[in-house]
Write an enzyme that holds these catalytic residues in place. Structure first.
Site, PDB file in Angstrom:
ATOM      1  N   GLU A 216      23.236-104.610  37.804  1.00 27.25           N
ATOM      2  CA  GLU A 216      23.704-105.678  38.693  1.00 27.25           C
ATOM      3  C   GLU A 216      23.650-105.187  40.133  1.00 27.25           C
ATOM      4  O   GLU A 216      23.789-103.980  40.382  1.00 27.25           O
ATOM      5  CB  GLU A 216      25.144-106.045  38.357  1.00 27.25           C
ATOM      6  CG  GLU A 216      25.346-106.597  36.971  1.00 27.25           C
ATOM      7  CD  GLU A 216      26.821-106.847  36.688  1.00 27.25           C
ATOM      8  OE1 GLU A 216      27.255-107.990  36.806  1.00 27.25           O
ATOM      9  OE2 GLU A 216      27.528-105.888  36.369  1.00 27.25           O
ATOM     10  N   ASP A 235      33.768-103.038  29.681  1.00 30.53           N
ATOM     11  CA  ASP A 235      33.355-104.369  30.148  1.00 30.53           C
ATOM     12  C   ASP A 235      31.943-104.739  29.679  1.00 30.53           C
ATOM     13  O   ASP A 235      31.646-105.911  29.464  1.00 30.53           O
ATOM     14  CB  ASP A 235      33.415-104.385  31.686  1.00 30.53           C
ATOM     15  CG  ASP A 235      33.295-105.799  32.241  1.00 30.53           C
ATOM     16  OD1 ASP A 235      34.017-106.681  31.745  1.00 30.53           O
ATOM     17  OD2 ASP A 235      32.489-106.027  33.167  1.00 30.53           O
ATOM     18  N   HIS A 240      28.282-106.250  25.190  1.00 25.56           N
ATOM     19  CA  HIS A 240      26.914-106.727  25.426  1.00 25.56           C
ATOM     20  C   HIS A 240      25.842-105.707  24.997  1.00 25.56           C
ATOM     21  O   HIS A 240      24.915-106.027  24.252  1.00 25.56           O
ATOM     22  CB  HIS A 240      26.707-107.061  26.898  1.00 25.56           C
ATOM     23  CG  HIS A 240      27.709-108.024  27.449  1.00 25.56           C
ATOM     24  ND1 HIS A 240      28.114-109.150  26.764  1.00 25.56           N
ATOM     25  CD2 HIS A 240      28.406-108.040  28.610  1.00 25.56           C
ATOM     26  CE1 HIS A 240      29.000-109.810  27.486  1.00 25.56           C
ATOM     27  NE2 HIS A 240      29.199-109.154  28.605  1.00 25.56           N
TER      28      HIS A 240
END
Ligand code: NAP
Length: 486
Positions: A216, A235, A240
């Protein structure tokens, strides 16, 4: 190619937290796009619920504004938007009190699918589940959708599962991991299991290693205090990246059926070896200029924070298919580009009949999750022209936007697809309770190790590829990270 849209059954979808950030940015604009696609039956209804006092008109105005801001080009279709807003209703409800619940009970229709999206803090899940039952709103066929974070460790995930299990069976619970709703992720399964080409090569004999990158460019600004209690491992990796790893590594399920797919993913998590401390690099972004301005500790408003905004790790899978083929995972904030990719790097040919060729490269199957969802297979060919037998690498490119839609707008967003799966009652792309718990059971000792050793994350510059040490993680195995680029 125009994608086929199969309408779903009629439904009443209650969005708890319907005025919140997630609902405004993703859920409601996504529902509008499904409406435009013709997937929503005429009488389907969406009921927003939160504590704020407002009437249907107030909620419709809020949703119209959210669609204007986050709905993309679709939001310009004024007539359709007005027709969509007609299906929206609102009930003021406090998850922790009893006001509003009888009104919701009365608003629900019999004989349509009932789905309840818990787009609120996880601390409220138990209250919502309990009151849905107490007020006779949930039926045995109703579905609930819960958001991440699903716990912050094994103990809290087990507690959350137990709370939900008091009122709902596993077949009613849809735990969202929006990565699983991405077109490319599902295509990964199609490529693996609907073609004869790849599956015979999909093992440690032919695959040198796998890289999974989720990069990101943004920092934690705005969510600093939440993120600081979590970090990249909790996170991103536990959910994911772990889900992506499972889809690549799993055995073919006997059928494309929710439990058959999830059984195979669970076996992969059980086969993960514990990660050695030397196989993990944690990082924290620095400020761009002098001092800490713009740094992670500045954004998180915690000068002494040891939370990682970047993590890279080498993961080994102890089973027949993958023994000896490492999976390298990395994810971070404020990196060079916003790019998510899975790269399957194949082994070199056993013997080159062309001698020592310059520019020789191994085949790589690259699966891009964002931006430009699609797949590329790099292959070696002869360089055109009369210069002799020189080899060059070319990509066999399949961009989904080019292949399937006019400009990519036909490809539903992950949230749209997943919500429609909830209405259809298809749990394949949702995490089962035992999967989540197994993923935490693997993650917990890694985090506990950092805490007991007092590990400090390495600094890295914003706009870089992460800390230098992360390069070494692969260099020492004679490999290289793929470039992070859009
Ligand atoms: P948010 O912006 O703070 O919104 C929270 C919503 O819950 C609001 O509509 C709020 O409205 C309502 N609410 C709060 N307390 C309530 C109560 N006691 N009873 C009924 N409603 C209540 O949070 P969010 O960012 O949308 O996040 C919602 C959930 O999604 C969280 O679990 C979060 O971790 C998860 N999530 C969010 C994102 C994201 O991008 N935002 C991404 C992934 C996961 P009132 O204050 O009027 O009640």
């Amino acid at each position: 190619m125009v994608s086929r849209v199969i309408p779903v059954d009629s439904f009443d979808l209650v969005v708890f937290g319907g005025t919140g950030d997630l609902a405004r940015r993703k859920i409601l604009p996504g529902l509008f796009r499904r409406f435009l696609a013709g997937q929503m039956p005429e009488d389907a209804r969406i009921i927003g619920a939160a504590r704020a006092e407002m009437d249907d008109a107030g909620f419709r105005a809020l949703v119209a504004e959210a669609i204007g801001e986050f709905g993309g080009p679709a939001s310009r279709k004024a007539d359709e938007l007005a027709r969509f807003l007609d299906r929206l209703h609102y009930v003021a409800i406090d998850a922790k009190g009893d006001g509003g619940w009888p009104a919701l009970a009365q608003a629900m229709r019999p004989d349509v699918v009932r789905a309840f999206y818990f787009s609120v803090a996880p601390a409220l899940f138990g209250d919502l589940a309990e009151r849905l039952h107490r007020h006779g709103i949930a039926t045995p066929e109703s579905r609930i959708v819960v958001e991440k974070p699903f716990g912050r460790d094994l103990a809290s995930a087990c507690a959350l599962n137990a709370t939900l299990a008091e009122h709902f069976t596993e077949h009613q619970i849809y735990r969202i991991d929006h990565y699983l709703g991405k077109e490319t992720v599902q295509n990964l399964m199609a490529v693996r299991f609907a073609n004869i080409l790849f599956e015979p090569l999909w093992n440690a004999r032919h695959v040198d290693h796998v890289q999974i990158t989720v990069a990101e460019t943004v920092g934690v600004d705005g969510r600093g205090s939440y993120y600081d209690k979590s970090g990249a491992m909790r996170d991103m990796v536990q959910n994911h990246l772990m889900q992506l790893l499972c889809l690549i590594a799993m055995e073919p399920p006997y059928r494309f059926d929710p439990d058959a797919v999830r059984d195979e993913k669970l076996k992969v998590i059980h086969a993960l070896e514990p990660v050695r401390p030397e196989d993990i690099v944690r990082g924290q972004y620095r400020g761009a200029g002098k001092g800490t301005k713009g740094s992670y500790t500045d954004d998180a408003e915690n000068r002494d924070s040891r939370t990682e905004s970047y993590v890279a790790l080498k993961v080994n899978i102890a089973n027949w298919r993958w023994k000896g083929t490492p999976f390298y995972l990395r994810t971070g904030k404020k990196l060079r580009a916003r790019a998510s990719e899975i790269a399957i790097v194949f082994k070199e040919v056993p013997h080159s009949i062309f001698g020592e060729e310059e520019g020789w490269r191994e085949n790589v199957l690259s699966i891009r999750l964002q931006p430009n969802e699609g797949m590329t297979l790099s292959v070696m060919i002869k360089e055109p022209g009369p210069g002799g037998m020189r080899l060059t690498e070319v990509p066999l490119d399949m961009s989904f936007a080019d292949a399937l839609g006019e400009d990519g707008t036909d490809i539903p967003d992950a949230y749209e697809r997943l919500i429609m799966d909830v209405i259809r009652g298809n749990q394949t792309l949702f995490m089962r309770g035992d999967e989540v718990e197994a993923a935490w059971a693997w993650t917990d000792p890694i985090i506990a190790g950092w805490e007991t050793r007092g590990d400090k994350p390495r600094g890295y510059d914003p706009g870089s590829s992460g800390p230098e040490d992360a390069l070494m993680l692969l260099h020492r195995d004679g490999r290289r990270w793929r470039e992070i680029r859009e």
